[in-house]
Design a protein around this motif. Structure first.
Motif, PDB file in Angstrom:
ATOM      1  N   GLY A  29       8.267 -15.101   6.038  1.00  0.00           N
ATOM      2  CA  GLY A  29       6.964 -14.905   6.663  1.00  0.00           C
ATOM      3  C   GLY A  29       6.469 -13.477   6.660  1.00  0.00           C
ATOM      4  N   LEU A  30       7.120 -12.594   5.891  1.00  0.00           N
ATOM      5  CA  LEU A  30       6.742 -11.181   5.910  1.00  0.00           C
ATOM      6  C   LEU A  30       5.329 -10.966   5.393  1.00  0.00           C
ATOM      7  CD1 LEU A  30       7.457  -8.224   6.376  1.00  0.00           C
ATOM      8  CD2 LEU A  30       8.494  -8.177   4.093  1.00  0.00           C
ATOM      9  N   GLY A  31       4.927 -11.724   4.369  1.00  0.00           N
ATOM     10  CA  GLY A  31       3.590 -11.540   3.805  1.00  0.00           C
ATOM     11  C   GLY A  31       2.497 -11.719   4.840  1.00  0.00           C
ATOM     12  N   GLU A  32       2.620 -12.751   5.664  1.00  0.00           N
ATOM     13  CA  GLU A  32       1.615 -12.978   6.704  1.00  0.00           C
ATOM     14  C   GLU A  32       1.569 -11.812   7.685  1.00  0.00           C
ATOM     15  OE1 GLU A  32       0.654 -16.101  10.366  1.00  0.00           O
ATOM     16  OE2 GLU A  32       2.611 -16.113   9.383  1.00  0.00           O
ATOM     17  N   ARG A  33       2.733 -11.348   8.140  1.00  0.00           N
ATOM     18  CA  ARG A  33       2.774 -10.260   9.114  1.00  0.00           C
ATOM     19  C   ARG A  33       2.168  -8.987   8.540  1.00  0.00           C
ATOM     20  NH1 ARG A  33       7.857 -12.587   9.608  1.00  0.00           N
ATOM     21  NH2 ARG A  33       8.974 -10.824   8.650  1.00  0.00           N
ATOM     22  N   LEU A  34       2.501  -8.668   7.294  1.00  0.00           N
ATOM     23  CA  LEU A  34       1.975  -7.458   6.677  1.00  0.00           C
ATOM     24  C   LEU A  34       0.466  -7.544   6.467  1.00  0.00           C
ATOM     25  CD1 LEU A  34       4.696  -6.572   4.021  1.00  0.00           C
ATOM     26  CD2 LEU A  34       4.205  -5.368   6.166  1.00  0.00           C
ATOM     27  N   LEU A  35      -0.015  -8.693   6.046  1.00  0.00           N
ATOM     28  CA  LEU A  35      -1.452  -8.828   5.820  1.00  0.00           C
ATOM     29  C   LEU A  35      -2.220  -8.621   7.126  1.00  0.00           C
ATOM     30  CD1 LEU A  35      -3.387 -11.204   3.592  1.00  0.00           C
ATOM     31  CD2 LEU A  35      -4.016 -11.106   5.995  1.00  0.00           C
ATOM     32  N   LEU A  36      -1.769  -9.250   8.202  1.00  0.00           N
ATOM     33  CA  LEU A  36      -2.470  -9.104   9.481  1.00  0.00           C
ATOM     34  C   LEU A  36      -2.380  -7.668   9.986  1.00  0.00           C
ATOM     35  CD1 LEU A  36      -1.473 -12.462  11.231  1.00  0.00           C
ATOM     36  CD2 LEU A  36      -3.598 -11.898  10.013  1.00  0.00           C
ATOM     37  N   ALA A  37      -1.224  -7.028   9.782  1.00  0.00           N
ATOM     38  CA  ALA A  37      -1.105  -5.631  10.192  1.00  0.00           C
ATOM     39  C   ALA A  37      -2.000  -4.731   9.348  1.00  0.00           C
ATOM     40  CB  ALA A  37       0.352  -5.179  10.089  1.00  0.00           C
ATOM     41  N   HIS A  38      -2.153  -5.079   8.063  1.00  0.00           N
ATOM     42  CA  HIS A  38      -2.977  -4.238   7.191  1.00  0.00           C
ATOM     43  C   HIS A  38      -4.442  -4.235   7.642  1.00  0.00           C
ATOM     44  CE1 HIS A  38      -3.429  -1.947   3.463  1.00  0.00           C
ATOM     45  NE2 HIS A  38      -4.607  -2.538   3.343  1.00  0.00           N
ATOM     46  N   THR A  39      -4.870  -5.289   8.324  1.00  0.00           N
ATOM     47  CA  THR A  39      -6.258  -5.290   8.807  1.00  0.00           C
ATOM     48  C   THR A  39      -6.479  -4.265   9.910  1.00  0.00           C
ATOM     49  OG1 THR A  39      -5.927  -7.013  10.508  1.00  0.00           O
ATOM     50  CG2 THR A  39      -6.483  -7.745   8.260  1.00  0.00           C
ATOM     51  N   ALA A  40      -5.413  -3.739  10.483  1.00  0.00           N
ATOM     52  CA  ALA A  40      -5.558  -2.634  11.427  1.00  0.00           C
ATOM     53  C   ALA A  40      -5.902  -1.336  10.699  1.00  0.00           C
ATOM     54  CB  ALA A  40      -4.274  -2.452  12.237  1.00  0.00           C
ATOM     55  N   ALA A  78      -9.713   8.489   3.735  1.00  0.00           N
ATOM     56  CA  ALA A  78      -9.280   7.302   4.475  1.00  0.00           C
ATOM     57  C   ALA A  78      -9.031   6.136   3.525  1.00  0.00           C
ATOM     58  CB  ALA A  78     -10.322   6.934   5.525  1.00  0.00           C
ATOM     59  N   ASP A  79      -9.905   5.964   2.544  1.00  0.00           N
ATOM     60  CA  ASP A  79      -9.737   4.849   1.618  1.00  0.00           C
ATOM     61  C   ASP A  79      -8.528   5.060   0.720  1.00  0.00           C
ATOM     62  OD1 ASP A  79     -11.030   2.289   1.039  1.00  0.00           O
ATOM     63  OD2 ASP A  79     -11.258   3.100  -0.980  1.00  0.00           O
ATOM     64  N   ASP A 113      -2.865   3.363  -0.668  1.00  0.00           N
ATOM     65  CA  ASP A 113      -1.438   3.635  -0.760  1.00  0.00           C
ATOM     66  C   ASP A 113      -0.637   2.810   0.245  1.00  0.00           C
ATOM     67  OD1 ASP A 113      -1.556   5.291  -2.913  1.00  0.00           O
ATOM     68  OD2 ASP A 113      -1.437   7.162  -1.788  1.00  0.00           O
ATOM     69  N   MET A 114      -1.226   2.465   1.379  1.00  0.00           N
ATOM     70  CA  MET A 114      -0.535   1.587   2.316  1.00  0.00           C
ATOM     71  C   MET A 114      -0.429   0.172   1.752  1.00  0.00           C
ATOM     72  SD  MET A 114       0.554   3.397   4.762  1.00  0.00           S
ATOM     73  CE  MET A 114       1.030   2.101   5.914  1.00  0.00           C
ATOM     74  N   ALA A 115      -1.436  -0.269   1.018  1.00  0.00           N
ATOM     75  CA  ALA A 115      -1.344  -1.573   0.359  1.00  0.00           C
ATOM     76  C   ALA A 115      -0.227  -1.565  -0.683  1.00  0.00           C
ATOM     77  CB  ALA A 115      -2.681  -1.933  -0.295  1.00  0.00           C
ATOM     78  N   ARG A 167      10.627   0.680  -5.919  1.00  0.00           N
ATOM     79  CA  ARG A 167      10.649   1.904  -5.125  1.00  0.00           C
ATOM     80  C   ARG A 167       9.433   2.791  -5.386  1.00  0.00           C
ATOM     81  NH1 ARG A 167      12.545   2.229  -0.288  1.00  0.00           N
ATOM     82  NH2 ARG A 167      14.657   2.998  -0.067  1.00  0.00           N
ATOM     83  N   GLN A 168       8.727   2.594  -6.474  1.00  0.00           N
ATOM     84  CA  GLN A 168       7.492   3.350  -6.679  1.00  0.00           C
ATOM     85  C   GLN A 168       6.394   2.859  -5.740  1.00  0.00           C
ATOM     86  OE1 GLN A 168       6.408   4.944 -10.482  1.00  0.00           O
ATOM     87  NE2 GLN A 168       4.316   4.185 -10.307  1.00  0.00           N
ATOM     88  N   PHE A 169       6.566   1.678  -5.180  1.00  0.00           N
ATOM     89  CA  PHE A 169       5.602   1.137  -4.228  1.00  0.00           C
ATOM     90  C   PHE A 169       6.154   1.210  -2.803  1.00  0.00           C
ATOM     91  CE2 PHE A 169       4.480  -0.411  -8.340  1.00  0.00           C
ATOM     92  CZ  PHE A 169       3.089  -0.419  -8.337  1.00  0.00           C
ATOM     93  N   ASN A 170       7.369   0.763  -2.616  1.00  0.00           N
ATOM     94  CA  ASN A 170       8.014   0.860  -1.305  1.00  0.00           C
ATOM     95  C   ASN A 170       8.625   2.246  -1.198  1.00  0.00           C
ATOM     96  OD1 ASN A 170       9.536   0.658   1.008  1.00  0.00           O
ATOM     97  ND2 ASN A 170      10.853  -0.995   0.276  1.00  0.00           N
ATOM     98  N   ASN A 171       7.776   3.234  -0.929  1.00  0.00           N
ATOM     99  CA  ASN A 171       8.284   4.606  -0.864  1.00  0.00           C
ATOM    100  C   ASN A 171       7.413   5.459   0.047  1.00  0.00           C
ATOM    101  OD1 ASN A 171       6.052   5.544  -2.339  1.00  0.00           O
ATOM    102  ND2 ASN A 171       7.206   5.995  -4.192  1.00  0.00           N
ATOM    103  N   PHE A 172       7.626   6.761   0.003  1.00  0.00           N
ATOM    104  CA  PHE A 172       6.951   7.688   0.902  1.00  0.00           C
ATOM    105  C   PHE A 172       5.550   8.089   0.438  1.00  0.00           C
ATOM    106  CE2 PHE A 172      11.446   8.814   2.043  1.00  0.00           C
ATOM    107  CZ  PHE A 172      11.361   8.503   3.398  1.00  0.00           C
ATOM    108  N   ARG A 173       5.049   7.490  -0.600  1.00  0.00           N
ATOM    109  CA  ARG A 173       3.791   7.950  -1.199  1.00  0.00           C
ATOM    110  C   ARG A 173       2.645   8.154  -0.204  1.00  0.00           C
ATOM    111  NH1 ARG A 173       1.459   6.591  -6.824  1.00  0.00           N
ATOM    112  NH2 ARG A 173      -0.687   7.286  -6.673  1.00  0.00           N
TER     113      ARG A 173
END
Length: 436
Positions: free
Chosen positions: A206-217, A260-261, A266-268, A296-302
């Motif tokens: 269920g991680l995809g759902e949680r991340l999508l809803l959090a991304h709307t913040a 901001a955009d 980068d958060m996406a 790791r190029q996406f799941n990283n500190f970018r």
């Protein structure tokens, strides 16, 4: 405050390269002016004050740290020192100076041991007054504004030492308010990682759902009036969403629309990387080494170095930030700093329940190496990424001698060095394996 005029181009640069930065910068500035006139103002000006001039002299050229391979080329050293001449003091940072008297031979504080053979640069100790104030403010925000964690997490929150982390990574931040922009986002990102993905209730299911809803913040939902109120209420449903919402509100007030955009983008990327790692966990699959590095190029500190200009109180114009060469520099910086995390958190992850993927674990599994040899090969991968980062930054600085570009490159390099400093000195969280 407008950027000071750039110094004359170096005579050794080709004429076309010397004019590249000026041409792109002028085009971006013209478009920004058109937008500002149409909107009745100047929407791209950060609301926080511009940074004061830094009067300290430029540091000496970068030396070769203990255990490192060859030092970077003179082009990058010139960028890190910053331009010289009248009106350019504010474009210089103290990034890689001589370590203080209390430092160990590798540079930095006496706490913590660097990974043997790891290519890195020592940094001056972060300003203790700023560290204390950022630490005080972030804890107040976490407890009073967003109710981030229960009482039994307090020791872990304090042990993270986020104030020392962010002060070390952003030496050109003009005020504590600017530092807090990065600090809130760092804490919010870690709350999402811990609570959604890792050991504080996280799960790949269920991680995809949680991340999508959090991304709307971060990237607001625009829907009908009937459902808008329900979405707004959802932003307070759990600690990660509360933290994301609040940290982004502070950031948007200080940043330009393009900054901001850029962060939202980068958060996406970050969230997509989380999902790839979760998929491997659900499939109980160890990816190929190249696949892991792609993740790791996406799941990283970018997202952290990409906001270095906002935290510094200026803006790298969108056209310059979007250049392929700049995107390569930022990607390599994120990749190298994330492998630093893999190396320093190796023993911590081995002691945690379940199997945690990190570069040494993946190399050992896929290439049939011992744990020790896989770890040492991961050090080599990091060093290669660091050299590629410095080579790409040096080439971009030579090709695009605009002051904003040079300042941004120095900011990214400062983040890379500060990130290593924090991992090395955070002995509350990290310890090295016994491979030497």
């Amino acid at each position: 405050m407008p950027e000071p005029a750039p110094p004359p181009p170096q005579s050794s640069l080709p004429e076309a390269a010397a004019h590249l930065g000026t041409h792109v910068l002028a085009s971006a500035a013209a478009r920004a002016c058109d937008v500002g006139i149409a909107a009745g103002g100047s929407p791209c000006s950060p609301s926080l004050p511009a940074p004061p001039a830094i009067s300290a002299p430029a540091p000496p050229p970068v030396g070769t740290p203990a255990g490192a391979v060859s030092a970077p080329g003179s082009g990058l050293e010139r960028v890190l020192r910053g331009p010289s001449g009248l009106g350019t003091a504010g474009l210089r940072l103290i990034l890689r100076g001589n370590p203080s008297a209390s430092s160990d031979p590798a540079g930095g504080s006496v706490d913590g041991t660097p990974v043997p053979g790891l290519y890195h640069h020592p940094v001056p100790e972060p300003d203790p007054a700023r560290v204390e104030e950022v630490s005080r403010r972030i804890k107040s925000w976490a407890l009073d504004e967003v109710s981030l964690y229960p009482e039994d997490w307090e020791e872990e929150f304090d042990g993270f030492s986020v104030g020392r982390y962010m002060v070390g990574c952003h030496p050109d931040a003009p005020t504590v308010d600017h530092l807090m922009l990065a600090t809130r986002l760092m804490v919010a990102e870690n709350a999402v990682d811990d609570c959604y993905c890792e050991d504080h209730g996280g799960s790949p299911v269920g991680l995809g759902e949680r991340l999508l809803l959090a991304h709307t913040a971060l990237d607001p939902l625009h829907t009908t009036r009937e459902y808008q109120a329900q979405w707004e209420k959802s932003l307070h449903a759990d600690a990660p969403r509360r933290a994301y919402r609040s940290a982004m509100e502070y950031f948007v007030r200080a940043a330009s629309p393009s900054q901001a955009d850029r962060l939202r983008h980068d958060m996406a990327r970050l969230h997509m990387g989380y999902l790839a790692e979760a998929a491997w966990a659900q499939l109980d699959r160890v990816p190929e080494v190249w696949e892991y590095l792609a993740m790791r190029q996406f799941n990283n500190f970018r997202p952290c170095p990409t906001i270095t200009d906002t935290v510094g109180g200026y803006e790298l114009p969108a056209d310059l930030h979007a250049q392929a060469a700049m995107q390569k520099v930022i990607a390599l910086a994120g990749n190298a700093t994330t492998i630093v995390n893999d190396l320093y958190s190796y023993t911590k992850e081995l002691d945690s329940p379940g199997r945690h993927l990190n570069l040494p674990v993946v190399i050992a599994e896929r290439e049939g190496l011992s744990d020790r040899d896989a770890y040492l090969k991961a050090v080599e991968v990091h060093n290669d990424l660091m050299h590629d980062f410095e080579t790409a930054a040096s080439a971009l600085a030579a090709a695009c001698p605009a002051p904003a570009v040079h300042r941004f490159l120095r900011g990214v390099a400062a983040w890379v060095d500060g990130n290593h400093y924090w991992h090395r000195t955070n002995t509350y969280r990290y310890s090295l394996p016994d491979f030497w």
